[in-house]
Design a protein around this motif. Structure first.
Motif, mmCIF file in Angstrom:
data_model
loop_
_atom_site.group_PDB
_atom_site.id
_atom_site.type_symbol
_atom_site.label_atom_id
_atom_site.label_comp_id
_atom_site.label_asym_id
_atom_site.label_seq_id
_atom_site.Cartn_x
_atom_site.Cartn_y
_atom_site.Cartn_z
ATOM 1 N N ALA A 75 75.977 46.882 48.640
ATOM 2 C CA ALA A 75 75.116 47.871 48.552
ATOM 3 C C ALA A 75 75.847 49.064 47.769
ATOM 4 O O ALA A 75 75.208 49.711 46.830
ATOM 5 C CB ALA A 75 74.215 48.308 49.821
ATOM 6 N N THR A 76 76.834 49.434 48.576
ATOM 7 C CA THR A 76 77.591 50.809 47.843
ATOM 8 C C THR A 76 78.139 50.574 46.541
ATOM 9 O O THR A 76 78.029 51.210 45.873
ATOM 10 C CB THR A 76 78.785 51.088 48.814
ATOM 11 N N LEU A 77 78.616 49.293 46.213
ATOM 12 C CA LEU A 77 79.271 48.804 44.987
ATOM 13 C C LEU A 77 77.965 49.213 44.026
ATOM 14 O O LEU A 77 77.835 49.655 42.895
ATOM 15 C CB LEU A 77 79.539 47.453 44.926
ATOM 16 N N ALA A 78 76.899 48.509 44.289
ATOM 17 C CA ALA A 78 75.690 48.594 43.572
ATOM 18 C C ALA A 78 75.262 50.043 43.207
ATOM 19 O O ALA A 78 74.855 50.324 42.170
ATOM 20 C CB ALA A 78 74.575 47.723 44.143
ATOM 21 N N ILE A 79 75.137 50.707 44.481
ATOM 22 C CA ILE A 79 74.637 52.058 44.313
ATOM 23 C C ILE A 79 75.666 52.861 43.309
ATOM 24 O O ILE A 79 75.443 53.533 42.481
ATOM 25 C CB ILE A 79 74.507 52.989 45.380
ATOM 26 N N LEU A 92 87.564 42.208 59.472
ATOM 27 C CA LEU A 92 87.127 42.271 58.123
ATOM 28 C C LEU A 92 85.991 43.522 58.100
ATOM 29 O O LEU A 92 86.133 44.100 57.179
ATOM 30 C CB LEU A 92 86.185 41.070 57.999
ATOM 31 N N SER A 93 85.419 43.908 59.135
ATOM 32 C CA SER A 93 84.561 45.000 58.866
ATOM 33 C C SER A 93 85.231 46.237 58.831
ATOM 34 O O SER A 93 84.791 47.269 58.007
ATOM 35 C CB SER A 93 83.505 45.153 60.269
ATOM 36 N N GLY A 137 86.555 50.339 54.988
ATOM 37 C CA GLY A 137 87.728 50.981 54.255
ATOM 38 C C GLY A 137 87.438 51.277 52.796
ATOM 39 O O GLY A 137 87.600 52.335 52.294
ATOM 40 N N ILE A 138 87.139 49.899 52.163
ATOM 41 C CA ILE A 138 86.766 49.814 50.943
ATOM 42 C C ILE A 138 85.503 50.786 50.678
ATOM 43 O O ILE A 138 85.670 51.739 49.475
ATOM 44 C CB ILE A 138 86.584 48.476 50.337
ATOM 45 N N THR A 152 84.736 58.203 48.214
ATOM 46 C CA THR A 152 85.575 59.523 47.954
ATOM 47 C C THR A 152 86.118 59.464 46.715
ATOM 48 O O THR A 152 85.978 60.519 45.941
ATOM 49 C CB THR A 152 86.856 59.467 48.897
ATOM 50 N N THR A 153 86.367 58.300 46.075
ATOM 51 C CA THR A 153 86.604 58.351 44.497
ATOM 52 C C THR A 153 85.277 58.337 43.685
ATOM 53 O O THR A 153 85.387 58.859 42.445
ATOM 54 C CB THR A 153 87.158 57.043 43.969
#
Lengths: 351, 262
Positions: A105-109, A171-172, A177-178, A184-185
């Protein structure tokens, strides 16, 4: 059979309790409303005061329905994960589904927002949560994460309970972390993404609800339909197979239904942990282990838990609002630790 | 009723052959006991016959039909396996036994009165009727074994495979279970295949024995043909004396113990 009636009665009572809690929750907030006022506004919106109508219908009802549905979905998924992994400590959070969904979801956002910035077109929806691709990305992320954890836990052999918890935790941590790195970036979305990930129902509208309810409801119903395969799988592969279950197909369906439900929940309100752990355990005490009762009972209890946690989240520190995921984590993690301790003797000192 | 035949079965585990081109057949109305030392592949053979493991080479025939051509569910309608599992579940006895109806009723449809009748019969036959509402996790080891057996009976199988049905049972329950199993073959005409460690029990209750050693069948046939001092000494690697059971006239196996006192 004799035992079914009392269980049905309990399920009805639980449903009634959930509805009453929802009614009371609708009255809570900056403007307090009596249950009577809420009920009148719900049943005869045309006659209600305009402000009351807006508060009940536009602000609180979608949020409360969203919370209930998310609780239902997470708890049903938790019950199913526990059956599938034959592990009392499994839940969407522990097996990595929540982590995978939040990364997806974060990637998508983040990339959706960049895409929108480049092309000048939003992906639809309001504000940050361009929900269109978010649930899909969350689903793919969750599916991948569960696949990885499942493969590692199964190959562990000796102590699958321990292997599952360790693999899921590792894994979580990696996934979160990712997610942190991404946030942050991509400075412009940091705050909003962060608040979303913490698990909040704040500002959830009809629109969020309409984008996610089908997955939550269908996923939960699908899991209910899969009760008997879940019962059979709880005896292990050999027995399930000798009872004529097509193992691969059944597992696939269960994994898809659980991850779909989890992903929709995460896409709607971020990570709300431990509901999927607590609700099934409490439900099992009252309704036994047969999944055809355990799944609906867990779902109802899960809805109730999220509702209560959200009530606490938005009233205890008012006017400040705490993300509901913080409440479930603070209350749920100790419960998890307690379960882990209670299970120690079965783990055979595996740690 | 249906026979079961494993034809030239080969199975390897981690590259080592566990079974090599093994052929075995069991007939309706008979109990076939697979015997042999630990780790020789008795359970593997049973799993191959039940199709919970696929052979590397060879075929298993249920009557005339090749198991590999049948769906898991079609197999489970004719063949039931009572594995050596210990079902420490908090499902009730009745709920576990009811799962045996899945091959007939499917996984979605509710059970009908016929299913309920079969469940009742299986509970009664295994003496579990009084325990039907108890959680399985609260039962003794012997009662749990009977739950597994009752679930297998619920499948109304023609072929019944049992892995160590007497494990963890005391003498009385061992006898009860073996009586029941023999009854299922002799009275109901089922094809029964089981693995057993106790050679004297095997001699008492089985119509035919199959002695397994080093991945191959050393001997098959009636108990007095298979349970010879020669066969057993070689298979188990210790001197064995075979006499005649004083009451039943079956072979009585006694290991020769080398004690200085005697």
């Amino acid at each position: 059979m004799k035992t079914h009636r009392p269980h049905l009665l309990w399920l009805l009572l639980l449903t009634a309790l959930l509805l009453v809690t929802a009614l009371l929750s609708l009255g809570l907030g900056a403007v307090r409303l009596s249950p009577g006022t809420v009920l009148r506004a719900l049943l005869r919106p045309a006659e209600a005061d305009r402000v009351v109508r807006t508060i009940v219908w536009d602000l609180r009802l979608p949020r409360i329905l969203m919370g209930m549905l998310i609780g239902c979905g997470l708890a049903a998924s938790g019950a199913a994960f526990q059956g599938l992994f034959r592990n009392p400590l499994a839940d969407p959070f522990v097996v990595g589904a929540s982590g995978g969904a939040s990364l997806g979801a974060t990637l998508a956002i983040v990339f959706g927002a960049r895409w929108a910035a480049v092309t000048g077109t939003a992906l639809g929806g309001s504000g940050l949560l361009a929900l269109g691709p978010v649930p899909i990305a969350a689903f793919v992320g969750a599916l991948l994460a569960v696949g990885v954890v499942y493969a590692i836990a199964e190959s562990g052999g000796g102590a699958p309970v321990v292997a599952l918890v360790l693999a899921g935790t590792a894994l979580s941590t990696l996934l979160s972390g990712i997610v942190s790195l991404l946030m942050t970036t991509s400075d412009s979305h940091f705050q909003a993404t962060y608040a979303w990930l913490l698990g909040g129902l704040s500002g959830r509208s009809w629109w969020h609800l309409s984008a996610t309810w089908p997955y939550l409801l269908l996923g939960t119903l699908a899991l209910w339909l899969l009760s008997r395969p879940l019962d059979a799988l709880s005896f292990g592969e050999e027995t399930a197979q000798s009872l004529g279950l097509a193992i691969g197909k059944a597992r696939g369906l269960i994994v898809v239904a659980t991850t779909l439900t989890t992903a929709a929940a995460v896409a709607a309100a971020g990570v709300i942990g431990f509901v999927g752990l607590i609700a099934p355990h409490v439900a099992r005490l009252f309704f036994g282990a047969a999944h055809r009762r355990l799944i609906p009972a867990s779902a109802l209890l899960g809805g109730l838990l999220v509702l209560l946690a959200d009530d606490l989240a938005r009233t205890a520190w008012a006017p400040l609002e705490v993300p509901v995921g913080v409440i479930t984590a603070v209350l749920g993690a100790p419960f998890f630790l307690y379960l882990l301790k209670a299970r120690q003797k079965h783990l055979g000192g595996g740690l | 009723m249906t026979s079961i035949r494993g034809d030239e079965l080969t199975f390897a585990y981690n590259g080592d052959d566990v079974l090599q081109r093994l052929t075995i057949e069991a007939h309706p109305g008979q109990v076939l006991a697979i015997i042999g030392p630990n780790g020789v592949g008795k359970t593997t053979l049973l799993r191959l016959l039940a199709q919970t493991l696929a052979p590397r080479e060879g075929h298993v025939f249920l009557g005339e039909r090749d198991l590999a051509d049948l769906s898991q569910r079609a197999v489970a309608r004719d063949l039931a396996l009572a594995p050596q599992e210990d079902p420490a579940t908090s499902l009730t006895v009745a709920e576990v036994v009811a799962l045996g109806r899945a091959p007939h009723r499917g996984w979605l449809l509710p059970l009908n009165p016929h299913d309920q009748a079969v469940i009742e019969a299986a509970l009664a036959r295994t003496g579990l009727a009084p325990l039907r509402e108890r959680r399985v996790s609260a039962l003794s080891g012997g009662e749990r074994r009977r739950v597994v057996l009752a679930r297998a009976l619920c499948q109304e199988p023609h072929v019944l495979l049992l892995d160590e049905p007497t494990a963890y049972l005391d003498l009385r329950y061992q006898t009860q279970v073996l009586h029941l199993v023999a009854d299922l073959a002799h009275r109901d005409g089922l094809t029964v295949v089981l693995t057993l460690h106790d050679l004297n029990q095997a001699a008492l209750y089985a119509d035919r024995l199959a002695l397994l050693s080093d991945g191959a069948l050393v001997a098959t046939g009636a108990p007095d043909q298979v349970l010879t001092a020669d066969n057993l000494s070689r298979a188990y690697g210790l001197p064995v004396q075979v006499s005649v059971h004083p009451i039943y006239g079956t072979p009585l196996v006694t290991p020769v113990i080398d004690t200085p006192d005697r």
